[in-house]
Write a protein that holds these residues in place. Structure first.
Motif, PDB file in Angstrom:
ATOM      1  N   THR A  20      21.202  30.600  46.946  1.00 17.27           N
ATOM      2  CA  THR A  20      21.897  30.361  48.216  1.00 17.27           C
ATOM      3  C   THR A  20      21.811  28.903  48.647  1.00 17.27           C
ATOM      4  OG1 THR A  20      19.955  30.838  49.599  1.00 17.27           O
ATOM      5  CG2 THR A  20      21.337  32.707  48.950  1.00 17.27           C
ATOM      6  N   SER A  36      29.085  31.207  50.649  1.00 14.69           N
ATOM      7  CA  SER A  36      28.708  31.966  51.844  1.00 14.69           C
ATOM      8  C   SER A  36      29.595  31.638  53.043  1.00 14.69           C
ATOM      9  CB  SER A  36      27.245  31.695  52.200  1.00 14.69           C
ATOM     10  OG  SER A  36      27.058  30.335  52.579  1.00 14.69           O
ATOM     11  N   GLN A  37      30.287  30.499  52.996  1.00 14.58           N
ATOM     12  CA  GLN A  37      31.094  30.066  54.132  1.00 14.58           C
ATOM     13  C   GLN A  37      32.600  30.166  53.884  1.00 14.58           C
ATOM     14  OE1 GLN A  37      29.821  26.080  55.077  1.00 14.58           O
ATOM     15  NE2 GLN A  37      27.685  26.669  55.328  1.00 14.58           N
ATOM     16  N   ASP A  68      28.411  37.095  42.937  1.00 15.05           N
ATOM     17  CA  ASP A  68      27.069  37.235  43.498  1.00 15.05           C
ATOM     18  C   ASP A  68      26.016  37.613  42.450  1.00 15.05           C
ATOM     19  OD1 ASP A  68      25.458  37.093  45.897  1.00 15.05           O
ATOM     20  OD2 ASP A  68      25.211  39.253  45.698  1.00 15.05           O
TER      21      ASP A  68
END
Length: 274
Positions: A121, A130-131, A147
């Protein structure tokens, strides 16, 4: 031709319009002002380096007409530019993970500290992933598959660095196997994501009629729908500044149309009333 007022556009209180969106807003053009729609097959001729005041040219019924990129008129990025930028970003992050595994191999072989990100991450891709948001369902589906292999790849560092202390050759053998499996899967997903991004670029050319028979072509990222609006959902724009105010001879934002709970659409009149 004197142009069309709002009363002229709403015949018997109804207006049929073609709707489309940009990254900034949603728009509607009266269907009666649209002469023709075609896919953009790049049969246009570019005039100079484009900025918001320049244009390309294209033929329509054996006549040459001006072709404007609608996003440039808005001063915003078009979908093709956004997807090209995304592909470059994916290229960069794909290479970073190839380099990451190469660095891990060097650390194992030469018994030197491994300094790259251990936490999936915290690497550039993990932070970006993640964004990042997209309304493209096909692209989103591919990105959701990153992922597991991404976490697995980053998990190798701690596992193999510890294993190398007791079984150096086995650690290198596992790394080589994961290069063929986990890294290969990541690379496949990067390539698939880039394909999905590029395949989503399907620009449309809209030929519209202005006053006195003038025709202009607009390049759009998409066409959403053809909808019919009641006069009661229209509200006039009486502002003196804003979108398209500088091109009021050809296009005027007359006001806003409500479409249920969705954001209002800006109604563009290509035959503004004089």
């Amino acid at each position: 031709m004197a142009g069309k007022s709002i009363d002229d556009l709403f015949k018997e209180g109804k207006l049929a319009a073609i709707t489309f969106v940009t990254s900034e807003a949603a728009f509607a053009v009266p269907l009666e002002q649209v002469l023709y729609i075609e896919k953009d097959i790049k049969r246009n001729l570019q005039v100079n380096d484009l900025d918001e005041f320049n244009h390309e040219v294209i033929t329509f019924q054996n006549n040459t007409v001006q072709l404007y990129d609608f996003n440039r008129l808005m001063g915003s990025e078009n979908h093709q530019q956004a997807m090209s930028r995304l592909v470059s970003k994916l290229d960069e992050m794909e290479q970073q993970h190839k380099d990451w595994l190469d660095s891990l191999e060097i650390s194992l072989k030469e018994n030197i500290p491994f300094t790259k990100a251990l936490d999936p991450t915290k690497c550039a891709f993990g932070l970006w992933h993640s964004q990042f948001e997209t309304e493209n369902e096909e692209l989103s589906e591919v990105l959701s598959r990153f992922d597991e292999p991404h976490k697995k790849l980053h998990g190798l560092a701690k596992q193999l660095l510890e294993l190398s202390k007791s079984d150096h050759e086995k650690a290198l053998a596992i790394l080589n196997q994961e290069r063929l499996n986990t890294l290969a899967e990541l690379i496949h997903l990067f390539h698939l994501a880039k394909e999905r991004a590029l395949s989503s670029v399907r620009p449309i050319i809209l030929f519209v009629e202005h006053n006195e028979g003038k025709v202009t072509a607009l390049r759009l990222d998409n066409i959403n729908d053809i909808l019919t609006f009641d006069r009661k959902v229209f509200s006039r724009d009486d502002s003196s500044e804003g979108i398209l105010k500088s091109k009021d001879r050809d296009f005027v934002v007359e006001g806003f149309l409500r479409d249920g709970e969705s954001a209002p659409l800006m109604l563009i009149n290509c035959q503004p009333h004089k």
